[in-house]
Design a protein around this motif. Structure first.
Motif, PDB file in Angstrom:
ATOM      1  N   MET A   1      42.843  41.409  41.819  1.00  6.73           N
ATOM      2  CA  MET A   1      42.518  41.968  43.110  1.00  6.73           C
ATOM      3  C   MET A   1      42.201  43.463  43.006  1.00  6.73           C
ATOM      4  N   SER A   2      42.804  44.157  42.080  1.00  4.53           N
ATOM      5  CA  SER A   2      42.586  45.599  42.023  1.00  4.53           C
ATOM      6  C   SER A   2      41.148  45.951  41.697  1.00  4.53           C
ATOM      7  N   VAL A   3      40.452  45.080  40.952  1.00  3.47           N
ATOM      8  CA  VAL A   3      39.059  45.390  40.624  1.00  3.47           C
ATOM      9  C   VAL A   3      38.199  45.414  41.890  1.00  3.47           C
ATOM     10  N   PHE A  16      40.248  44.833  33.727  1.00  2.00           N
ATOM     11  CA  PHE A  16      40.031  43.494  34.283  1.00  2.00           C
ATOM     12  C   PHE A  16      39.306  42.609  33.269  1.00  2.00           C
ATOM     13  N   ALA A  17      38.259  43.128  32.671  1.00  2.00           N
ATOM     14  CA  ALA A  17      37.500  42.361  31.674  1.00  2.00           C
ATOM     15  C   ALA A  17      38.370  42.021  30.465  1.00  2.00           C
ATOM     16  N   THR A  18      39.175  42.959  30.028  1.00  3.66           N
ATOM     17  CA  THR A  18      40.079  42.714  28.894  1.00  3.66           C
ATOM     18  C   THR A  18      41.100  41.638  29.235  1.00  3.66           C
ATOM     19  N   ALA A  19      41.654  41.714  30.419  1.00  2.00           N
ATOM     20  CA  ALA A  19      42.636  40.718  30.840  1.00  2.00           C
ATOM     21  C   ALA A  19      42.014  39.325  30.888  1.00  2.00           C
ATOM     22  N   HIS A  34      35.244  35.182  41.662  1.00  2.00           N
ATOM     23  CA  HIS A  34      35.874  35.552  42.934  1.00  2.00           C
ATOM     24  C   HIS A  34      35.856  37.068  43.115  1.00  2.00           C
ATOM     25  N   ALA A  35      36.268  37.786  42.096  1.00  2.00           N
ATOM     26  CA  ALA A  35      36.277  39.248  42.185  1.00  2.00           C
ATOM     27  C   ALA A  35      34.864  39.778  42.400  1.00  2.00           C
ATOM     28  N   TYR A  36      33.908  39.226  41.679  1.00  2.00           N
ATOM     29  CA  TYR A  36      32.517  39.659  41.792  1.00  2.00           C
ATOM     30  C   TYR A  36      31.994  39.420  43.213  1.00  2.00           C
ATOM     31  N   SER A  37      32.287  38.260  43.756  1.00  2.00           N
ATOM     32  CA  SER A  37      31.763  37.930  45.083  1.00  2.00           C
ATOM     33  C   SER A  37      32.368  38.802  46.182  1.00  2.00           C
ATOM     34  N   ILE A  43      30.602  48.267  42.496  1.00  3.14           N
ATOM     35  CA  ILE A  43      31.576  47.664  41.584  1.00  3.14           C
ATOM     36  C   ILE A  43      30.930  46.522  40.815  1.00  3.14           C
ATOM     37  N   ARG A  44      30.092  45.757  41.480  1.00  2.55           N
ATOM     38  CA  ARG A  44      29.382  44.664  40.799  1.00  2.55           C
ATOM     39  C   ARG A  44      28.558  45.189  39.628  1.00  2.55           C
ATOM     40  N   ARG A  45      27.887  46.311  39.841  1.00  2.00           N
ATOM     41  CA  ARG A  45      27.095  46.897  38.751  1.00  2.00           C
ATOM     42  C   ARG A  45      27.979  47.240  37.564  1.00  2.00           C
ATOM     43  N   LEU A  46      29.133  47.836  37.827  1.00  2.00           N
ATOM     44  CA  LEU A  46      30.057  48.165  36.733  1.00  2.00           C
ATOM     45  C   LEU A  46      30.554  46.899  36.038  1.00  2.00           C
ATOM     46  N   MET A  47      30.813  45.864  36.819  1.00  2.00           N
ATOM     47  CA  MET A  47      31.272  44.599  36.228  1.00  2.00           C
ATOM     48  C   MET A  47      30.187  44.003  35.338  1.00  2.00           C
ATOM     49  N   GLU A  48      28.956  44.093  35.771  1.00  2.00           N
ATOM     50  CA  GLU A  48      27.844  43.565  34.975  1.00  2.00           C
ATOM     51  C   GLU A  48      27.676  44.368  33.684  1.00  2.00           C
ATOM     52  N   GLU A  49      27.851  45.674  33.769  1.00  2.00           N
ATOM     53  CA  GLU A  49      27.723  46.530  32.570  1.00  2.00           C
ATOM     54  C   GLU A  49      28.840  46.259  31.573  1.00  2.00           C
ATOM     55  N   THR A  50      29.996  45.928  32.086  1.00  2.00           N
ATOM     56  CA  THR A  50      31.167  45.697  31.234  1.00  2.00           C
ATOM     57  C   THR A  50      31.110  44.293  30.699  1.00  2.00           C
TER      58      THR A  50
END
Length: 50
Positions: A1-3, A16-19, A34-37, A43-50
């Protein structure tokens, strides 16, 4: 949830990605989706980059 709330911090997204990578179970992709949606576009952009 924190992400979803604190994801503007690259460190949070990376943690988050490491976990998820360390989870080794079938739920990890669902957690990511779920987190992405629920995340803001920035934040989505950062998630995609990671």
């Amino acid at each position: 949830m924190s992400v979803m709330v604190h994801g503007l911090s690259r460190n949070v997204v990376e943690a988050f990605a490491t976990a998820l990578a360390d989870a080794h179970n079938d739920h990890a992709p669902k957690y990511y989706q779920h987190a992405y949606s629920m995340a803001a576009p920035e934040i989505r952009r950062l998630m995609e980059e990671t």
